[in-house]
Write an enzyme that holds these catalytic residues in place. Structure first.
Site, PDB file in Angstrom:
ATOM      1  N   ARG A 190       2.587  -9.471   2.380  1.00 28.15           N
ATOM      2  CA  ARG A 190       2.324  -8.765   3.679  1.00 28.15           C
ATOM      3  C   ARG A 190       2.336  -7.414   3.584  1.00 28.15           C
ATOM      4  NH1 ARG A 190       6.765 -10.831   8.423  1.00 28.15           N
ATOM      5  NH2 ARG A 190       7.984  -9.287   7.246  1.00 28.15           N
TER       6      ARG A 190
ATOM      7  N   THR B 143       0.795  -3.311   8.839  1.00 29.55           N
ATOM      8  CA  THR B 143      -0.123  -4.318   9.655  1.00 29.55           C
ATOM      9  C   THR B 143       0.558  -5.485   9.907  1.00 29.55           C
ATOM     10  OG1 THR B 143      -1.733  -5.048   8.241  1.00 29.55           O
ATOM     11  CG2 THR B 143      -2.148  -2.900   9.157  1.00 29.55           C
TER      12      THR B 143
ATOM     13  N   ASP C 233      14.946 -12.322   4.318  1.00 26.51           N
ATOM     14  CA  ASP C 233      13.625 -12.453   3.436  1.00 26.51           C
ATOM     15  C   ASP C 233      14.081 -13.365   2.359  1.00 26.51           C
ATOM     16  OD1 ASP C 233      11.903 -11.734   1.528  1.00 26.51           O
ATOM     17  OD2 ASP C 233      11.040 -10.319   2.683  1.00 26.51           O
TER      18      ASP C 233
ATOM     19  N   ASP D 225      13.244 -12.163  -1.391  1.00 28.53           N
ATOM     20  CA  ASP D 225      14.288 -11.281  -1.776  1.00 28.53           C
ATOM     21  C   ASP D 225      15.679 -12.040  -2.117  1.00 28.53           C
ATOM     22  OD1 ASP D 225      12.455  -8.963  -1.317  1.00 28.53           O
ATOM     23  OD2 ASP D 225      13.577  -8.404   0.320  1.00 28.53           O
TER      24      ASP D 225
END
Length: 209
Positions: free
Chosen positions: A104, A108, A200, A203
């Protein structure tokens, strides 16, 4: 939404709550994701077609049900999607595997492809795309777009958590793709993370943050 299935089994919900805990270790998080992957796979494959086959038991010959047609394709979106893979393969060890590498863009939030590999006959198989988080849905839509270009027609999406915004985006882009999730959380924050969520997933799986 008829295309969205919430897997509310007590074991799934309990394990999801354990995963939300910010103090959960990397090892514990990874193990729980693997376990939930197996449970979600059980649900997403509930309606697979079956046929009657002959089998010989120690006592007699008989006709009993078996899954018909070609085997599944599991398509994890890298990197976090691989957290589901081992659990699902434990349940369906004969499944083929596709790998879809997307990251990602932090500015944006769009999905950028860096790797794609799928079985040559993916068009003839049921494809289960998996990613723990359906947040903006940019990665999910991009992955399904690429599978469509390879001819895949029968596609389902499995995630651990979904945001209303992600469901709306994926459903708008691919209205025929059904979604299985353990929970729908409140919203996305300004950075595209699910709230309250669990952080996340990549992560936390790999201990990189």
């Amino acid at each position: 939404m008829s295309t969205v299935h919430i897997v509310d089994h007590p074991l799934v919900q309990h394990k999801l709550t354990l995963m939300r805990d910010r103090k959960r270790s990397t090892k514990g998080f990874r193990q729980l994701l693997n376990e939930i992957g197996m449970l979600l796979c059980y649900e997403v494959t509930r309606d697979l077609p079956i046929e009657m086959v002959e089998v010989e038991t120690p006592l007699a010959r008989t006709m009993k049900p078996a899954i018909s047609g070609k085997k599944l394709v599991f398509a994890p979106i890298l990197r976090a999607g691989v957290g589901f893979l081992d659990g699902m393969l434990d349940l369906v060890p004969s499944a083929r595997v596709a790998h879809i590498g997307l990251y990602r863009d932090p500015q944006t939030l769009e999905a950028i492809e860096y790797y794609f590999k799928a079985p040559v006959d993916v068009a003839e198989r049921l494809v289960i795309v998996m990613d723990p988080m359906l947040a903006t849905a940019n990665s999910a839509v991009a992955a399904i777009d690429r599978l469509r270009r390879r001819g895949a027609k029968d596609i389902r999406f499995v995630c651990l958590l979904a945001a209303p915004e992600g469901i709306e985006r994926l459903t708008r882009a691919h209205p025929d793709v059904e979604i299985w999730t353990a929970a729908i959380d409140e919203r996305l924050d300004d950075h595209g993370y699910i709230v309250p969520g669990l952080g996340d997933a990549g992560d936390r799986m790999f201990g990189t943050k």
